[in-house]
Design a protein around this motif. Structure first.
Motif, PDB file in Angstrom:
ATOM      1  N   GLY A 257       0.796  -1.230   0.000  1.00 38.48           N
ATOM      2  CA  GLY A 257       0.000   0.000   0.000  1.00 38.48           C
ATOM      3  C   GLY A 257       0.824   1.273   0.000  1.00 38.48           C
ATOM      4  O   GLY A 257       0.266   2.371   0.018  1.00 38.48           O
ATOM      5  N   VAL A 258       2.152   1.149  -0.021  1.00 40.98           N
ATOM      6  CA  VAL A 258       2.966   2.360   0.177  1.00 40.98           C
ATOM      7  C   VAL A 258       2.877   3.321  -1.019  1.00 40.98           C
ATOM      8  O   VAL A 258       2.838   4.543  -0.838  1.00 40.98           O
ATOM      9  N   ASP A 259       2.789   2.793  -2.242  1.00 41.09           N
ATOM     10  CA  ASP A 259       2.645   3.701  -3.398  1.00 41.09           C
ATOM     11  C   ASP A 259       1.407   4.581  -3.230  1.00 41.09           C
ATOM     12  O   ASP A 259       1.449   5.796  -3.432  1.00 41.09           O
ATOM     13  N   ALA A 260       0.294   3.940  -2.856  1.00 38.64           N
ATOM     14  CA  ALA A 260      -0.955   4.690  -2.693  1.00 38.64           C
ATOM     15  C   ALA A 260      -0.851   5.667  -1.529  1.00 38.64           C
ATOM     16  O   ALA A 260      -1.382   6.786  -1.590  1.00 38.64           O
ATOM     17  N   LEU A 261      -0.148   5.253  -0.479  1.00 36.02           N
ATOM     18  CA  LEU A 261       0.009   6.142   0.682  1.00 36.02           C
ATOM     19  C   LEU A 261       0.733   7.424   0.303  1.00 36.02           C
ATOM     20  O   LEU A 261       0.327   8.526   0.703  1.00 36.02           O
ATOM     21  N   VAL A 262       1.811   7.297  -0.456  1.00 33.21           N
ATOM     22  CA  VAL A 262       2.597   8.489  -0.817  1.00 33.21           C
ATOM     23  C   VAL A 262       1.693   9.475  -1.567  1.00 33.21           C
ATOM     24  O   VAL A 262       1.685  10.681  -1.284  1.00 33.21           O
ATOM     25  N   ASP A 263       0.891   8.977  -2.498  1.00 35.90           N
ATOM     26  CA  ASP A 263      -0.019   9.864  -3.237  1.00 35.90           C
ATOM     27  C   ASP A 263      -1.093  10.435  -2.314  1.00 35.90           C
ATOM     28  O   ASP A 263      -1.454  11.607  -2.418  1.00 35.90           O
ATOM     29  N   ARG A 264      -1.583   9.606  -1.408  1.00 37.52           N
ATOM     30  CA  ARG A 264      -2.632  10.083  -0.501  1.00 37.52           C
ATOM     31  C   ARG A 264      -2.098  11.215   0.390  1.00 37.52           C
ATOM     32  O   ARG A 264      -2.757  12.232   0.597  1.00 37.52           O
ATOM     33  N   LEU A 265      -0.888  11.031   0.910  1.00 38.83           N
ATOM     34  CA  LEU A 265      -0.297  12.080   1.760  1.00 38.83           C
ATOM     35  C   LEU A 265      -0.003  13.333   0.941  1.00 38.83           C
ATOM     36  O   LEU A 265      -0.172  14.457   1.412  1.00 38.83           O
ATOM     37  N   GLY A 266       0.430  13.112  -0.299  1.00 40.65           N
ATOM     38  CA  GLY A 266       0.716  14.261  -1.165  1.00 40.65           C
ATOM     39  C   GLY A 266      -0.528  15.094  -1.428  1.00 40.65           C
ATOM     40  O   GLY A 266      -0.459  16.320  -1.558  1.00 40.65           O
ATOM     41  N   ALA A 267      -1.680  14.440  -1.508  1.00 37.74           N
ATOM     42  CA  ALA A 267      -2.931  15.155  -1.778  1.00 37.74           C
ATOM     43  C   ALA A 267      -3.482  15.825  -0.520  1.00 37.74           C
ATOM     44  O   ALA A 267      -4.088  16.893  -0.585  1.00 37.74           O
ATOM     45  N   ALA A 268      -3.253  15.206   0.646  1.00 40.16           N
ATOM     46  CA  ALA A 268      -3.886  15.705   1.870  1.00 40.16           C
ATOM     47  C   ALA A 268      -3.057  16.770   2.589  1.00 40.16           C
ATOM     48  O   ALA A 268      -3.598  17.640   3.264  1.00 40.16           O
ATOM     49  N   LEU A 269      -1.721  16.678   2.463  1.00 42.58           N
ATOM     50  CA  LEU A 269      -0.838  17.562   3.236  1.00 42.58           C
ATOM     51  C   LEU A 269      -0.096  18.513   2.313  1.00 42.58           C
ATOM     52  O   LEU A 269      -0.140  18.360   1.088  1.00 42.58           O
ATOM     53  N   ASP A 270       0.604  19.464   2.916  1.00 42.03           N
ATOM     54  CA  ASP A 270       1.459  20.355   2.137  1.00 42.03           C
ATOM     55  C   ASP A 270       2.851  19.715   2.070  1.00 42.03           C
ATOM     56  O   ASP A 270       3.612  19.785   3.046  1.00 42.03           O
ATOM     57  N   PRO A 271       3.191  19.071   0.934  1.00 41.61           N
ATOM     58  CA  PRO A 271       4.474  18.349   0.882  1.00 41.61           C
ATOM     59  C   PRO A 271       5.676  19.245   1.133  1.00 41.61           C
ATOM     60  O   PRO A 271       6.712  18.759   1.607  1.00 41.61           O
ATOM     61  N   THR A 272       5.555  20.535   0.838  1.00 44.86           N
ATOM     62  CA  THR A 272       6.726  21.403   1.019  1.00 44.86           C
ATOM     63  C   THR A 272       7.084  21.572   2.499  1.00 44.86           C
ATOM     64  O   THR A 272       8.151  22.066   2.822  1.00 44.86           O
ATOM     65  N   ARG A 273       6.181  21.142   3.370  1.00 48.06           N
ATOM     66  CA  ARG A 273       6.491  21.235   4.809  1.00 48.06           C
ATOM     67  C   ARG A 273       6.806  19.871   5.415  1.00 48.06           C
ATOM     68  O   ARG A 273       6.886  19.748   6.637  1.00 48.06           O
ATOM     69  N   CYS A 274       6.928  18.872   4.554  1.00 49.03           N
ATOM     70  CA  CYS A 274       7.093  17.509   5.079  1.00 49.03           C
ATOM     71  C   CYS A 274       8.337  16.831   4.512  1.00 49.03           C
ATOM     72  O   CYS A 274       8.607  16.916   3.317  1.00 49.03           O
ATOM     73  N   THR A 275       9.037  16.109   5.377  1.00 49.07           N
ATOM     74  CA  THR A 275      10.084  15.181   4.946  1.00 49.07           C
ATOM     75  C   THR A 275       9.502  13.777   5.062  1.00 49.07           C
ATOM     76  O   THR A 275       8.855  13.459   6.060  1.00 49.07           O
ATOM     77  N   LEU A 276       9.715  12.989   4.011  1.00 41.48           N
ATOM     78  CA  LEU A 276       9.152  11.634   4.009  1.00 41.48           C
ATOM     79  C   LEU A 276      10.304  10.640   4.049  1.00 41.48           C
ATOM     80  O   LEU A 276      11.272  10.785   3.309  1.00 41.48           O
ATOM     81  N   TYR A 277      10.204   9.658   4.925  1.00 45.35           N
ATOM     82  CA  TYR A 277      11.203   8.595   4.846  1.00 45.35           C
ATOM     83  C   TYR A 277      10.572   7.245   5.141  1.00 45.35           C
ATOM     84  O   TYR A 277       9.527   7.144   5.775  1.00 45.35           O
ATOM     85  N   PHE A 278      11.212   6.215   4.622  1.00 45.92           N
ATOM     86  CA  PHE A 278      10.679   4.856   4.670  1.00 45.92           C
ATOM     87  C   PHE A 278      11.616   4.011   5.524  1.00 45.92           C
ATOM     88  O   PHE A 278      12.832   4.080   5.372  1.00 45.92           O
ATOM     89  N   ALA A 279      11.033   3.228   6.418  1.00 43.89           N
ATOM     90  CA  ALA A 279      11.865   2.435   7.325  1.00 43.89           C
ATOM     91  C   ALA A 279      11.289   1.041   7.455  1.00 43.89           C
ATOM     92  O   ALA A 279      10.099   0.872   7.723  1.00 43.89           O
ATOM     93  N   ARG A 280      12.138   0.056   7.235  1.00 47.30           N
ATOM     94  CA  ARG A 280      11.699  -1.326   7.445  1.00 47.30           C
ATOM     95  C   ARG A 280      11.758  -1.582   8.936  1.00 47.30           C
ATOM     96  O   ARG A 280      12.818  -1.451   9.547  1.00 47.30           O
ATOM     97  N   ILE A 281      10.619  -1.897   9.542  1.00 51.99           N
ATOM     98  CA  ILE A 281      10.643  -2.105  10.993  1.00 51.99           C
ATOM     99  C   ILE A 281      11.182  -3.490  11.313  1.00 51.99           C
ATOM    100  O   ILE A 281      10.962  -4.444  10.581  1.00 51.99           O
ATOM    101  N   GLY A 282      11.891  -3.592  12.428  1.00 54.07           N
ATOM    102  CA  GLY A 282      12.501  -4.855  12.818  1.00 54.07           C
ATOM    103  C   GLY A 282      11.934  -5.349  14.138  1.00 54.07           C
ATOM    104  O   GLY A 282      11.081  -4.699  14.747  1.00 54.07           O
ATOM    105  N   ASP A 283      12.413  -6.482  14.554  1.00 58.23           N
ATOM    106  CA  ASP A 283      11.942  -7.073  15.805  1.00 58.23           C
ATOM    107  C   ASP A 283      12.908  -6.712  16.927  1.00 58.23           C
ATOM    108  O   ASP A 283      14.099  -6.957  16.836  1.00 58.23           O
ATOM    109  N   VAL A 284      12.370  -6.110  17.984  1.00 60.07           N
ATOM    110  CA  VAL A 284      13.219  -5.775  19.134  1.00 60.07           C
ATOM    111  C   VAL A 284      13.053  -6.800  20.249  1.00 60.07           C
ATOM    112  O   VAL A 284      13.347  -6.536  21.394  1.00 60.07           O
ATOM    113  N   GLY A 285      12.564  -7.962  19.881  1.00 63.44           N
ATOM    114  CA  GLY A 285      12.452  -9.018  20.879  1.00 63.44           C
ATOM    115  C   GLY A 285      11.081  -9.103  21.525  1.00 63.44           C
ATOM    116  O   GLY A 285      10.932  -9.735  22.570  1.00 63.44           O
ATOM    117  N   VAL A 286      10.064  -8.454  20.922  1.00 63.51           N
ATOM    118  CA  VAL A 286       8.718  -8.572  21.497  1.00 63.51           C
ATOM    119  C   VAL A 286       7.843  -9.483  20.641  1.00 63.51           C
ATOM    120  O   VAL A 286       6.633  -9.543  20.804  1.00 63.51           O
TER     121      VAL A 286
END
Ligand code: SF4
Length: 413
Positions: A257-286
């Motif tokens: 869903g990330v492609d759609a998310l990027v477009d959705r955020l671009g339409a809803a927010l002011d991109p010039t005020r936002c930094t976007l980054y992508f992070a693969r979440i890992g397991d911290v032992g929980v």
């Protein structure tokens, strides 16, 4: 910058042998082969190199290294502010299953995983924190303060956030940022926090709306939070100049869903005020498994998302060399501290508030190093991956090279 712009080449003795990749890595630098150029990423910046600067086996030629050193590319920026992280509340109103402050999964399959003990910042603890901070800043000769409002969810204790920022300004020029889930951020609170030095807020999205609403849910009732978060960012942006760092968590559950998310955020927010980054979440032992592997498909997806984000006007941060975290990169809390809501000190964000990870208290200072040596860890140290370090490094290098090439081709670098 191009190496041809490097100056002051005669200030240091020239190295006489090529610097191999392993030596570069030890100094926090990387050398990446782009489509048409080489990229040097050092603690002091990024430089574009030509084939003649690089040995056939991918090392740096001595003259190139000399010029990079002379222009400061191997030298990290001077620390100018003391970095103080304060958990204003260890509790959270959401129930994310991967949260590093969970102590296990919710065995009933609901939205209430067990968490670290609940504490809340008080006026008395703020007094102790600021006294400790003043002493530490004097010891290291820093005169400015950069505060991170952290939790749990920091806005479960708005009074603690406001009081901390207000009183911190009495000991040093203070600016602040916050990591918040943004579900409790009202325009009036955003304005008051901004008036007291808050400049930016980091907010997480767990994929596109449906995925996010399944994962990032209200702790009390399992309800979705996507629309509320977006609405709160929009409203806070109308009354403040706050900037937003939008972190997109990538897992097997959110990937598609990330492609759609990027477009959705671009339409809803002011991109010039936002930094976007992508992070693969890992397991911290929980016990939160992420089966997404660091394959070519994943690196291509990261590159595609980054390019689309740039196209929409978001900022995507330029990759760099390895930087030492001012908070957890030094084993003596030299340039910063992490303080839980009850005044206990931890080495990094991820151990804050956890039993057996304390390295001192703001009232009494740090415990002697001999007894706490193994508690001085950095944030990433707790994550475990199913893949080896070379695979992770290859993934990061591939994504970063593609981004640098693209920034260069599009005139952004
Ligand atoms: S919003 Fe943040 S602190 Fe709260 S449960 Fe989710 S990851 Fe943890």
């Amino acid at each position: 910058m191009s190496i041809d712009q490097a100056t002051g080449a005669d200030r240091q003795a020239a190295p006489t042998t090529p610097t191999a990749g392993t030596e570069l890595a030890a100094s926090g630098a990387r050398l990446l082969r782009g489509e048409r150029t080489w990229w040097f990423l050092g603690p002091g910046g990024v430089a574009r190199l030509a084939d003649r600067h690089v040995t056939p086996d991918g090392g740096l030629r001595p003259e190139a290294e000399q010029r990079l050193r002379a222009s400061g590319m191997f030298t990290a920026a001077t620390v100018r502010s003391y970095a103080l992280t304060v958990l204003t509340s260890t509790h959270c109103n959401l129930g994310c299953g991967y949260c590093f402050q969970n102590t296990a999964q919710d065995l009933a399959g609901g939205s209430r995983p067990p968490r670290i003990a609940r504490t809340r910042l008080t006026s008395e603890t703020i007094t102790s924190i600021l006294g400790f901070t003043e002493r530490r800043m004097a010891a290291v000769g820093l005169e400015r303060l950069r505060i991170l409002l952290f939790g749990g969810e920091p806005l479960l204790n708005p009074r603690g956030c406001l009081e901390l920022l207000e009183r911190a300004a009495d000991i040093a020029p203070t600016s602040a940022w916050m990591i918040s889930n943004a579900t409790l951020l009202t325009p009036s609170l955003a304005r008051r926090l901004h008036d007291r030095g808050l400049t930016s807020v980091q907010v997480t999205f767990d994929g596109d709306r449906d995925d996010h609403d399944r994962i990032r849910v209200g702790r009390a009732d399992g309800s979705g939070t996507f629309d509320k978060i977006v609405r709160n960012i929009v409203k806070a942006s109308e009354v403040t100049p706050l900037r937003w760092t939008l972190r997109v968590n990538v897992s097997q559950e959110t990937f598609h869903g990330v492609d759609a998310l990027v477009d959705r955020l671009g339409a809803a927010l002011d991109p010039t005020r936002c930094t976007l980054y992508f992070a693969r979440i890992g397991d911290v032992g929980v016990g939160y498994a992420n089966s997404l592997l660091h394959t070519g498909e994943l690196s291509s997806a990261f590159t595609r998302w980054q390019r689309r984000a740039l196209e929409l006007g978001f900022t995507v941060n330029r990759p760099g060399g390895r930087k030492t975290c001012v908070t957890c990169g030094h084993t003596d809390g030299r340039y910063g501290a992490v303080v839980s809501a009850d005044g206990t000190l931890a080495s990094c964000w991820e151990t804050a508030g956890k039993p057996d990870w304390e390295v001192g208290t703001v009232a009494d200072g740090y415990l002697p190093g001999a007894g706490t040596g193994d508690r001085w860890i950095a944030c990433q140290d707790l994550y475990s991956y199913d893949e080896d370090a070379r695979t992770l490094a290859r993934f990061r290098d591939t994504v970063d090279t593609a981004l640098l090439d693209h920034l260069h081709e599009t005139g952004r670098l």
